[in-house]
Design a protein around this motif. Structure first.
Motif, PDB file in Angstrom:
ATOM      1  N   ARG A 140       0.989  -1.266  -0.090  1.00  0.00           N
ATOM      2  CA  ARG A 140      -0.032   0.252  -0.008  1.00  0.00           C
ATOM      3  C   ARG A 140       0.804   1.273   0.073  1.00  0.00           C
ATOM      4  O   ARG A 140       0.645   2.220  -0.526  1.00  0.00           O
ATOM      5  N   LEU A 148      -6.111  -2.144 -11.055  1.00  0.00           N
ATOM      6  CA  LEU A 148      -6.003  -1.876  -9.662  1.00  0.00           C
ATOM      7  C   LEU A 148      -7.621  -1.462  -9.146  1.00  0.00           C
ATOM      8  O   LEU A 148      -7.981  -2.045  -8.039  1.00  0.00           O
ATOM      9  N   ALA A 149      -8.068  -0.614  -9.745  1.00  0.00           N
ATOM     10  CA  ALA A 149      -9.480  -0.251  -9.504  1.00  0.00           C
ATOM     11  C   ALA A 149     -10.371  -1.623  -9.745  1.00  0.00           C
ATOM     12  O   ALA A 149     -11.244  -1.587  -8.697  1.00  0.00           O
ATOM     13  N   SER A 150     -10.279  -2.405 -10.662  1.00  0.00           N
ATOM     14  CA  SER A 150     -11.219  -3.472 -10.918  1.00  0.00           C
ATOM     15  C   SER A 150     -10.957  -4.609  -9.852  1.00  0.00           C
ATOM     16  O   SER A 150     -11.786  -4.982  -9.384  1.00  0.00           O
ATOM     17  N   ARG A 195      -9.778  -3.854  -6.861  1.00  0.00           N
ATOM     18  CA  ARG A 195     -10.359  -3.349  -5.577  1.00  0.00           C
ATOM     19  C   ARG A 195     -11.808  -3.643  -5.727  1.00  0.00           C
ATOM     20  O   ARG A 195     -12.422  -4.135  -4.684  1.00  0.00           O
ATOM     21  N   LYS A 196     -12.712  -3.379  -6.700  1.00  0.00           N
ATOM     22  CA  LYS A 196     -14.051  -3.719  -6.859  1.00  0.00           C
ATOM     23  C   LYS A 196     -14.366  -5.186  -6.793  1.00  0.00           C
ATOM     24  O   LYS A 196     -15.311  -5.520  -5.841  1.00  0.00           O
ATOM     25  N   ALA A 245     -12.383  -7.441  -4.928  1.00  0.00           N
ATOM     26  CA  ALA A 245     -12.225  -7.596  -3.571  1.00  0.00           C
ATOM     27  C   ALA A 245     -13.325  -7.045  -2.412  1.00  0.00           C
ATOM     28  O   ALA A 245     -13.586  -7.874  -1.534  1.00  0.00           O
ATOM     29  N   LEU A 246     -13.872  -6.016  -2.573  1.00  0.00           N
ATOM     30  CA  LEU A 246     -14.927  -5.438  -2.090  1.00  0.00           C
ATOM     31  C   LEU A 246     -16.126  -6.322  -2.052  1.00  0.00           C
ATOM     32  O   LEU A 246     -16.958  -6.474  -1.363  1.00  0.00           O
ATOM     33  N   LYS A 300     -16.010  -9.319   0.090  1.00  0.00           N
ATOM     34  CA  LYS A 300     -15.642  -9.222   1.189  1.00  0.00           C
ATOM     35  C   LYS A 300     -17.103  -9.794   1.989  1.00  0.00           C
ATOM     36  O   LYS A 300     -18.194  -9.408   1.669  1.00  0.00           O
TER      37      LYS A 300
END
Length: 134
Positions: free
Chosen positions: A13, A31-33, A35-36, A38-39, A42
């Motif tokens: 990070r 990275l944005a995709s 992150r989506k 991974a979220l 969750k």
């Protein structure tokens, strides 16, 4: 996560935050995709509550009957200790009585036999008596 994984995540990070302005647009989109995704994976927060009994340690306050069946756990610790003390004292008394009986048997044998006085003065006979008395 263990501490090694957590440290690695912090380092990644930090490295990404330092070079955020230098990233190519394709890497930023990836990275944005990521992150989506991974979220979305969750776990949702659960409203399910679970009762977990709390154990008391030395120095913590608690009442004798504060927990259900706490007196049973205390008796579960006390009863074996009482049995151990009673058992050890019984063994001691048994051994003491056996020693007294052995000594009395030797005394009775010595008094019942006709021994010359020289036998009492003999060191070997005293050793025999001492060995039989133990």
């Amino acid at each position: 996560m263990n501490s090694n994984q957590l440290n690695f995540a912090y380092k990644v990070r930090h490295a990404l935050n330092e070079n955020l302005d230098n990233l190519p647009p394709s890497a930023a989109e990836k990275l944005a995709s990521a992150r989506k995704i991974a979220l979305s994976r969750k776990k949702k927060e659960s409203r399910l509550r679970v009762f977990v009994p709390q154990r008391f340690f030395a120095g913590q306050t608690g009442h004798f009957f504060s927990e259900p069946l706490s007196w049973l756990t205390r008796m579960g610790l006390a009863v074996p200790l009482v049995v151990l003390v009673i058992g050890l004292s019984s063994i001691f008394r048994y051994e003491q009585q056996r020693h007294i009986n052995d000594t009395a048997d030797i005394d009775a044998e010595v008094l019942a036999d006709e021994l010359p006085l020289s036998a009492y003065l003999d060191h070997g006979f005293n050793a025999y008596l001492a060995k039989r008395g133990e």
